[in-house]
Design an enzyme around this catalytic site. Sequence first.
Site, PDB file in Angstrom:
ATOM      1  N   HIS A  40      10.926   7.304  -5.812  1.00  0.00           N
ATOM      2  CA  HIS A  40      12.254   6.709  -4.269  1.00  0.00           C
ATOM      3  C   HIS A  40      12.856   8.069  -3.939  1.00  0.00           C
ATOM      4  O   HIS A  40      14.017   8.463  -4.260  1.00  0.00           O
ATOM      5  CB  HIS A  40      13.253   5.828  -5.013  1.00  0.00           C
TER       6      HIS A  40
ATOM      7  N   GLU B  27       0.962  -0.662   3.546  1.00  0.00           N
ATOM      8  CA  GLU B  27       1.237   0.881   4.043  1.00  0.00           C
ATOM      9  C   GLU B  27       0.079   1.023   5.137  1.00  0.00           C
ATOM     10  O   GLU B  27      -0.063   1.642   6.668  1.00  0.00           O
ATOM     11  CB  GLU B  27       1.426   2.008   3.507  1.00  0.00           C
TER      12      GLU B  27
END
Lengths: 325, 388
Positions: free
Chosen positions: A127, A60
């Site tokens: 999530h 990321e």
Amino acid sequence: MAEITYLEAIREALFEEMERDPNVFMIGEDIGAYGGAFKVTDGLMAKYGESRVIDSPISEIGIVGAAAGAAHMGMRPVVEMQFIDFIANAYDMLTNYVATARYRAFLPTPMVVRGPSGGYVRGGPFHSQNPEAGFIHTPGLKVVYPSTAADAKGLMKAAIRDDDCVLFFEHKYLYRRIKGEMPAGDHVVPIGKARVAREGTDLSIITYAATVYKALEAAEQLEKEDGLSVEVIDLRSLAPLDDDAIVATVKKTNRVLVVHEDTRTGGIAGEITARINESCFEWLDAPVLRVTAHDVPLPYAPSLEDFVLPQTPDIVLAARRLAAY
Amino acid sequence: MSSPRSATTRGGGRAGRSVAPQPPVVASGTDSSTSLTREQRLELYYWMRLTRSLEERLVNLYRQTKVVGGLFRSLGQEADAVGSAYALRKGDILSPLIRNLGSMLVKGATPVEILKQYMAKADSPTRGRELNIHFGDTERGFIGQISPLGDMVPVMAGVTLTFKMRGEDRVGLVYVGDGATSTGAFHEGINFAAVQRCPLVVIIENNGYAYSTPTSKQTAAERLVDKAIGYGIPGERADGNDVIATYEATKRAVDRARRGEGASIVELMSYRRKGHAEHDNQSYVPEGEIERWAAENDPIDRFVARLRSEGVSAEELADLDARVLREIDEATDIAELSGVPEPLDALIGIYADPPQEKPLWFREGKRAAVEENERPEGWGTYDISGDV
């Protein structure tokens, strides 16, 4: 015109912007050959090839940083976080590097970081997150979080065309549950403008993303059972906030409930409440109330998740208290 | 091939002291021959001397409290900065680190910009927004660093990814120190560049210390250049206090990148003779270490000896020294004349749109001052009408 889903609307915007501007390219984990964990980018690689739809390593920091460098050179990268929870890994790159680039170095950094966000999906602690508040707090970033299919498309097009970095939160609960007609032509929704999702006169619910639908459900119920006329404001953009729309609804209904799925402490409801307090306190007939998630990491089990996240009955309860104040 | 530990040393580091940095190692296979012309070698000398003398001027200004923030020296590292940047050509882009004043000068940054920047002047390259040598100009070919270390590696991976996507004949170069090799950003950026075969050269300047932390506490790796193996890219180590060796090693990596062979690492061995910044008393450095490097391995002294042996006269070098001082004097006079930034200019240009933020109500009294001073063209001013 046929209706398409929230997810398809985002994909449609990506296709149209890739077609319109050769500087637009996609970068992310599993977005190319596989089409993305949720298939948002499905078909893009087949059409535009590996050089414009880049399957990246799990990095990321690397992909957000690389997007920034490419943006400095005139490209318009769109970065996918496979789940928005992982944007935390790139927090330094976004807040220290990207957000400051224009201000400290006059470097244009037009880029979009997008990804599936939010709960109500039994995704567990990593999530399901709504990490928007940390980025709203950072000058130099823009943050949008649409609730309708048409806004998802129009805001994505605006985000890609914006000359600064826009964080585009996509609510995964809405991906395939929400459908809408797409306005004809080049449909662009301006960043920084809220939407009146339902007109009303007795009290206002200010919210965004998935809780827009819970607020609309609550408004329906309150009208039927209590005869209350509830206005629902869908913020759409969280940075910049549409102060005019907030003030207008306060002056109209004089009672405000702020609802969000994000945790309570430091969530954007606090900021909205403070702004109302500073700019139109004398228009209030009741204190501003909040319905938010509890301040806990989001648990997995349905009974736990449902308890932690705001639900329609919570909004109904709070609205009744506000109306009776 | 000799082992790294037994390779030629110049600094006379004490064996067996875990806190002492490794002495510079002349990479095997690197000889001191060069294709650089006499004129180019004198140019290298000029840039190195300009770097050192400009920093000495900054020390004076710092002591006069004219430097607003901290002062970062590259004393003893001028060769690695200048020699590596000299391997690039016009159109290439580098991202410097705090001890790469020399690299920026080679790429076209001017002494007056550096001085204004340190003095936080209104017309400094960042208009008083950023400190020291944190500024850039993509036209001239350098992108300003930020303080979190390693972050520029992914950014330069993206810059060079763009070169590749557009089929441009351009190369990028990014500097990190021994300390930054421990960061996640370094790893992610270099891995990404390796996978994408970006035309990127990563220079690791190993100067023995990251702030007070010796390289031995930064990594268990014996040689930082060995990290290249893990990324599947070429790596080379060179004596960073030898400007020619630095140039040649960097040039090989730059040429590889230009040929489309992707990223590589160059580790340049040097030594940080001053503290992290001017305030740092270097109490953590073993006694005598700094003095030994100064006496035995000063990059400018070494290059002067070489140039003299190659037939450059003492007068020629003295002329260049005089030119450097003249240029710095002129730059100082100009920089000192500049004013301080207008407070309301702090609210311009956070975004392209909106172009400015509103002052908070308790600062609205500041508005009056803004109309009076002109800013350089294109920089924008705060629009006091507020109609934006």
